[in-house]
Design an enzyme around this catalytic site. Structure first.
Site, PDB file in Angstrom:
ATOM      1  N   GLY A 256       0.777  -1.219   0.116  1.00  0.00           N
ATOM      2  CA  GLY A 256      -0.008  -0.062  -0.061  1.00  0.00           C
ATOM      3  C   GLY A 256       0.695   1.069  -0.074  1.00  0.00           C
TER       4      GLY A 256
ATOM      5  N   GLY B   8       0.733   5.766   0.945  1.00  0.00           N
ATOM      6  CA  GLY B   8      -0.353   7.050   1.297  1.00  0.00           C
ATOM      7  C   GLY B   8       0.677   8.233   1.018  1.00  0.00           C
TER       8      GLY B   8
ATOM      9  N   ASP C 156      -8.528   2.088  14.031  1.00  0.00           N
ATOM     10  CA  ASP C 156      -8.825   1.344  12.737  1.00  0.00           C
ATOM     11  C   ASP C 156      -9.148  -0.122  12.907  1.00  0.00           C
ATOM     12  OD1 ASP C 156      -9.349   1.255  10.013  1.00  0.00           O
ATOM     13  OD2 ASP C 156      -7.557   1.689   9.429  1.00  0.00           O
TER      14      ASP C 156
END
Length: 848
Positions: free
Chosen positions: A562, A564, A704
């Site tokens: 991933g 960001g 989260d």
């Protein structure tokens, strides 16, 4: 927003149909080429199996399990790919994977992939070339618009790399030819994208384009992508006159390609043609009925460039050319220098070839997109004798269908836009009502706190205030702990103050830290790693990082997990990681075996705040030591980019793990799918509760918690992590609220969404949702029947507490005691939600 993208696509598609319809009414099909270049990008059947095994061949193969038929993109059959038998000299171009499409196709895109084979293989083609043929005998090397043949391929064995064919090709046979340098083995999986070529034009013959010198600048008006023979003329090929692109008004500039001046056009000067015209012949696959020709011409008369003065066309229906040609003279324009289409009527001539002579009206004649200019009103062929009768009934039916489709699309667009406007109006009204209620409720229960001499709070609220339905968590309430009690729980501060001398100023009478005293770490992947008490952060910031430096050269990149705003997360293999593990760190790894790790990498251009947050995150992570929390193993801090290396579990995240499995039962037996028993689910849930119990004991708020942020190891071992927000795979789980961050609203408590309040109690709410995900095997999103806006509206129902709120339903395999536990996690009153210690104890008591 996916819905918005869908609306845009529908709107663009509608415009394309209108464009085609307008010209279809005039009998002009040429503009369909524009439509093709934009939407003719469908896979032609390698990955889905429409292309049969017998239509895939190769020059050689490693073995039967790496034969040509296994070279299908995104398939893992056989040994996972086509692999040629490497032989010969370096840069060997004799190896190829060939695909027969059985008919001519317009190919706009190609995809390649290496041999991964579930992690066993690591072979791929770094570069390759493409050859193609329309008849199987004459092979043409593809070149891009700059004349380069070599295409950049793959950089690993698993990613799919797509490359646009600029220019696109028209072919029946295509060969992928890996460039082999013997530094590594090569394997390939491929796919072709495009659509069937129905226009029938197979070649055009033309004089070579020429060079113009204009104010000392050389303008090359040659057909640079022509794929036929080129000597004194161009024969048996297709090129820029068939690529479907219109040139600019100013021919000295090119469209969007980084190429030379004049690239958009093919042009000739009358000085080279004594007879005063340029002759171009167009060959078709069979006899067709032609109604109109459309030629795109430049008309910059200031540079002595004009459209043709006259065109004379001859037709060949069988073997002989007709004696009587047709002639057409367009109106000359010496006022408007814009490029334009010139439309020529062909009067329904039946022919398999057309030869046109374009007469000069000035020194230069520059044309573009002449090819697909021959418009077929209807193709008719009756035995050996072509009929010249024109039947336009099919054309009228086509036009009627297009009109109906356009009308339906316009109605759909109007309905969608109206619903969107109406929904926004309702949302504004609902939000205003909710804000009014919230403001009124807060004003009703507002209290003034004073501290008496012994620092205990006293309230001056009225009778009405004490009965407010909204309950505020006071700074001195049980949700928060004393700083002295907190620091004693941290591993490095477990000693007494007398021993360390570091917390002597902490007094029992000092007010406890409140919600405002929370430090939120941004994290390299864009989300808050943990919300950490400010006192804890202050104490930790004075400590050195208790973790070792790891040599970068021992890390091998495997996959990007991933990314960001400030960095990326990579899956890597680490060598010698055993030497960096603590004695209390249990890791089932054979000596000298590589270990899978997750590497968080801070971008070199990250700002100062991001770098500071990254260092704080390292300090926090280095002190989290629990069997159910992902551990920080090592760092790379000696140079940029800064990296932190954490554990990674071989079975990936819990969401993907469960979605690949089925619960015990008939469905699993019939589908032969791998199963996870209820006892295993219960075991994993208990581990998540245990990990969260550890975090809550330090007053760390995760913010989260979800199955996407839990990793699965051997024997259903669970470790809580924090990569979920950075992964594109889970972008649909997050919602951007105007003016606020991206939030996982389907897992968040009502007070977190409406009041921005994150506590251990809000983590308890998220645990209930996570437990629900597990018992549904992650087959659907929480509240999948609600839109994001409706989820937010539902939190307003929790706030109002009028028994209209919607709860997640009880999963089919969920026992009543466990669903009762979920409901307690979603209690409106934060004080009535269970602690993680109570949740863990309940799960142990309910053990199957």
């Amino acid at each position: 927003n996916i819905l918005v993208h869908k609306k845009i696509k529908v709107f663009v598609l509608c415009l394309d149909f209108i464009y085609i319809y307008i010209y279809a009414k005039k009998g002009i099909k040429a503009l369909l080429f524009f439509f093709l270049t934009g939407v003719c990008r469908s896979p032609l059947g390698m990955s889905r199996g429409q292309i049969l095994d017998e239509d895939i061949s190769a020059s050689s193969q490693w073995s039967d399990s790496t034969a040509a038929k296994y070279g299908r993109l995104d398939c893992e059959e056989g040994d996972g790919a086509w692999c040629p038998e490497i032989a010969g000299e370096p840069d060997n171009m004799n190896e190829f994977l060939q695909i027969d499409l059985r008919s001519l196709h317009f190919i706009t895109l190609v995809g390649t992939q290496g041999r991964h084979a579930g992690g066993i293989g690591n072979e791929f083609a770094q570069t390759y070339k493409i050859k193609y043929s329309r008849d199987g005998s004459r092979w043409i090397s593809w070149r891009n618009r700059q004349g380069k043949e070599v295409i950049e391929g793959n950089r690993n064995a698993y990613d799919i790399v797509l490359k646009d064919m600029e220019p696109p090709i028209i072919a029946r046979f295509v060969r992928f030819m890996p460039v082999i340098d013997h530094s590594m083995n090569v394997c390939m999986r491929v796919e072709l994208y495009g659509c069937e070529w129905l226009d029938g034009l197979v070649s055009y013959n033309s004089p070579l384009g020429q060079q113009m010198t204009l104010s000392g600048q050389h303008i090359y008006l040659n057909d640079s992508v022509y794929d036929g023979a080129m000597s004194y003329s161009m024969t048996e090929g297709l090129g820029q006159l068939t690529d479907g692109m219109c040139g600019l008004d100013d021919f000295t500039h090119s469209h969007v390609y980084n190429v030379w001046p004049g690239y958009d056009y093919v042009g000739w000067t009358n000085e080279s043609f004594l007879n005063g015209y340029v002759e171009i012949m167009f060959e078709f696959d069979r006899t067709r009925n032609f109604t109109t020709m459309k030629v795109h011409c430049n008309n910059m008369f200031s540079h002595r460039v004009k459209t043709f003065q006259k065109v004379v066309c001859y037709f060949r229906s069988e073997l002989d050319w007709e004696a009587t040609p047709i002639s057409f003279s367009p109106v000359m324009d010496d006022v408007n220098p814009s490029a334009r289409f010139v439309t020529v009527s062909l009067y329904n001539h039946m022919a398999s070839a057309i030869k046109c002579q374009y007469y000069f009206s000035d020194i230069w004649m520059i044309q573009r997109r002449c090819p697909n200019c021959f418009i077929m009103a209807q193709s008719s062929y009756n035995g050996d004798d072509p009929t010249h009768k024109v039947d336009d009934s099919n054309t009228r039916i086509l036009i009627g269908c297009l009109v109906a489709i356009i009308f339906i699309l316009v109605v759909i667009i109007v309905i969608i836009l109206w619903r969107q406007v109406w929904q926004k109006m309702l949302e504004k009204v609902s939000r205003r009502m909710l804000d009014d209620e919230l403001t009124a409720s807060l004003s009703i229960q507002s209290e003034t706190f004073t501290y008496n001499n012994n620092n205990s709070p006293s309230s001056v609220s009225s009778e009405q205030e004490s009965n407010s339905t909204y309950e505020r968590i006071f700074p001195l309430g049980p949700d928060y702990q004393e700083p002295s009690r907190l620091v004693r729980k941290l591993p490095e501060f477990s000693q007494t103050s007398e021993d360390t001398g570091e917390i002597q100023n902490v007094q029992e009478g000092v007010p406890h830290y409140a919600e405002a005293d929370i430090v939120n770490l941004q994290g390299v992947t864009g989300g808050n790693t943990y919300a950490v008490p400010a006192l804890t952060m202050d104490l930790l910031s004075g400590k050195d990082v208790a973790v070792d430096e790891f040599p970068r050269k021992l890390l091998t990149f495997k996959e990007k997990l991933g990314e960001g705003q400030f960095g990326e997360v990579h899956l890597c293999e680490a060598e010698g990681m055993q030497d960096f593990m603590d004695e209390d760190f249990s890791f089932d790894v054979i000596e000298n075996q590589t270990v899978l790790v997750a590497v968080k990498m801070l971008r070199a251009d990250a700002n100062k705040n991001a770098r500071n947050d990254f260092l704080k995150e390292i300090k926090i992570m280095s002190r989290l030591k629990d069997p159910n929390i992902i551990r920080l193993l090592a760092v790379c801090m000696s140079s940029d980019p800064l990296c932190m290396i954490t554990e990674y579990m071989e079975n990936g995240d819990l969401n993907q793990f469960l979605s690949r499995h089925e619960p015990e039962g008939m469905i699993a037996l019939l589908s032969n799918a791998p199963i996870v028993s209820y006892s295993n689910l219960h075991h994993m849930a208990s581990q998540i509760a245990s990990g969260m119990k550890y975090l809550s004991s330090l007053n760390f708020v995760h913010r989260d918690l979800a199955t996407r942020n839990c990793l699965v190891g051997k024997n259903y071992t669970i470790k809580i992590a924090d990569f979920g927000m950075s992964r594109n795979l889970y972008s649909g789980d997050y919602y951007r609220i105007q003016g606020r961050a991206v939030l996982p609203i389907r897992w968040m408590s009502w007070e977190s969404i409406l009041l921005g309040k994150f506590t251990t109690s809000s983590d308890v709410w998220a645990f209930g949702v996570t437990l629900w995900e597990m018992l549904t095997f992650c087959k659907e999103q929480p509240y999948s029947q609600l839109s994001d806006e409706q989820v937010i509206e539902n939190t307003g129902e929790f706030f109002r507490d009028q028994r209209r709120q919607i709860y997640l339903p009880q999963p089919p395999m969920c026992p009543d005691p466990i669903y009762k536990l979920m409901l307690s996690c979603w209690n409106r009153n934060t004080k009535e939600r269970p602690s993680f210690q109570e949740i863990h104890h309940t799960l142990l008591d309910c053990k199957p």
